[in-house]
Design an enzyme around this catalytic site. Structure first.
Site, PDB file in Angstrom:
ATOM      1  N   CYS A 244       2.933 -55.697  20.140  1.00  0.00           N
ATOM      2  CA  CYS A 244       3.099 -54.384  19.552  1.00  0.00           C
ATOM      3  C   CYS A 244       2.754 -53.401  20.691  1.00  0.00           C
ATOM      4  CB  CYS A 244       2.067 -54.281  18.557  1.00  0.00           C
ATOM      5  SG  CYS A 244       2.256 -52.553  17.744  1.00  0.00           S
TER       6      CYS A 244
ATOM      7  N   CYS B 269       0.918 -50.166  19.496  1.00  0.00           N
ATOM      8  CA  CYS B 269      -0.454 -50.496  19.371  1.00  0.00           C
ATOM      9  C   CYS B 269      -1.195 -50.578  20.510  1.00  0.00           C
ATOM     10  CB  CYS B 269      -0.870 -51.792  18.738  1.00  0.00           C
ATOM     11  SG  CYS B 269       0.287 -52.237  17.430  1.00  0.00           S
ATOM     12  N   ASP B 270      -0.472 -51.192  21.836  1.00  0.00           N
ATOM     13  CA  ASP B 270      -1.377 -51.654  22.892  1.00  0.00           C
ATOM     14  C   ASP B 270      -0.754 -50.997  24.034  1.00  0.00           C
ATOM     15  OD1 ASP B 270      -3.129 -53.221  21.338  1.00  0.00           O
ATOM     16  OD2 ASP B 270      -1.798 -54.816  21.397  1.00  0.00           O
TER      17      ASP B 270
END
Ligand code: NDP
Length: 312
Positions: free
Chosen positions: A139, A142-143
């Site tokens: 992701c 997300c990261d």
């Protein structure tokens, strides 16, 4: 139907990501006495991420697993009955609906919220699992931030990979995009954007031979499958974007889905084709897939279920 134990419940919630727990919080507060089965990965996909920085309300960020423990505690404090167990089969052919748990017993429910999520597809390399959370991620939204100013690689060539490569290109110095064919599956407009971005290097006809590093990702070995040559590239992050699979197999034949298994809901609601069955979170969302959107849709499902149950 076998003569397994049957337990009657008012509202059954299947799944324990942000959607399921949020549905449980709302449903418990509305006195719907929800019973929630967590599935094999309590807390869902967030339990395999590290820091979550984009969930509102956490100005300093929070670890994904810790956030999900908080969701669970909040649902439990409101009175939700949270149980470890996996929905293994359903019989939605008539009301009350039945859901089999761990192949051992049936739950008979007046209403059901499906929040079973989706699972990222992985390449299947041993190193990919070893470095999961240590440079390997599925992701970018997300990261990606953790790799600001660094070099990363991404595998995949669909719209998700294209979108994530573009997202990463704004944060990272170089994005090495590994594409297994000589063409991308992504829409033309997304492909054009990727190819016009100077810091995205596309490796056509290529696969990931190995991810290398001592304790975290340091290098990816890319293999060109046309000429059998390999190349090692120094990276800090390795993103897998080869698609997600909604966890909807057990509902097939009862609940309407698209061709890839995402549950179809009536737009603007959590209602499925079956009255009294609602869907929330990633199992019905292939576009946004964020913790906060999943939580929002869990809230919708609880409110829709409450309205439905009040008419019974
Ligand atoms: P897709 O299934 O569309 O694409 C998966 C990609 O991963 C393909 O390029 C595929 O290659 C590649 N792939 C699959 N397995 C492997 C493997 N083992 N090794 C290397 N590469 C692999 O998934 P997406 O998540 O990209 O998209 C899912 C759906 O969501 C699509 O319908 C997409 O259009 C939609 N979507 C729309 C967006 C938007 O409109 N903004 C944003 C994101 C997704 P190959 O092509 O060779 O099969």
């Amino acid at each position: 139907m076998s003569n397994k134990e049957v337990e009657k419940v008012h509202l059954l919630i299947i799944g324990s990501g942000p959607a399921g727990y949020t549905a449980a919080i709302y449903a418990a507060r509305a006195n719907m006495k929800p019973v929630l089965y967590q599935g094999i990965q309590p807390g869902g996909q967030l339990t395999i991420t590290t820091e979550v920085e984009n969930y509102p309300g956490y100005p300093d960020g929070i670890q994904g697993p810790e956030m999900m423990v908080n969701f669970e505690k909040q649902a439990a404090r409101m009175g939700a009955d949270i149980r470890y167990g996996m929905a293994t089969k359903v019989d939605f052919s008539k009301l009350p609906y039945r859901v089999e748990i761990d192949e051992e017993k049936w739950i008979e429910a007046d209403a059901v919220i499906i929040s079973t999520g989706a699972s990222a597809k992985w390449l299947g390399l041993e190193s990919e699992q070893r470095y999961n959370g240590f440079g390997v991620s599925a992701c970018a939204v997300c990261d990606g931030f953790f790799f600001k100013g660094k070099e990363v690689a991404i595998v995949g060539a669909g719209d998700t990979a294209a979108e994530e490569a573009l997202y990463l290109s704004k944060l990272c110095t170089t994005v090495h995009m590994i594409v297994r064919r000589d063409a991308m599956r992504a829409s033309k407009v997304m492909q054009d954007r990727v190819l016009a971005t100077p810091n995205i290097i596309v490796y056509w006809n290529s696969e990931t031979d190995e991810i290398l590093g001592s304790h975290k990702v340091e290098t990816v070995r890319i293999k060109n499958i046309k000429d059998n040559t390999t190349k090692e590239v120094a990276i800090s992050g390795f993103f897998v974007a080869i698609g997600h699979k909604p966890n909807s197999d057990i509902f097939k034949g009862f609940i309407d889905m698209d061709e890839t298994g995402y549950i179809l809901t009536i737009p603007g609601t959590s209602k499925t084709n079956l009255e009294g069955v609602f869907a929330a979170g990633d199992v019905q969302d292939k576009n946004y897939r964020q913790a906060v959107t999943a939580a929002g849709s869990g809230c919708m499902a609880a409110l829709d279920a409450e309205r439905y149950l009040n008419t019974k």
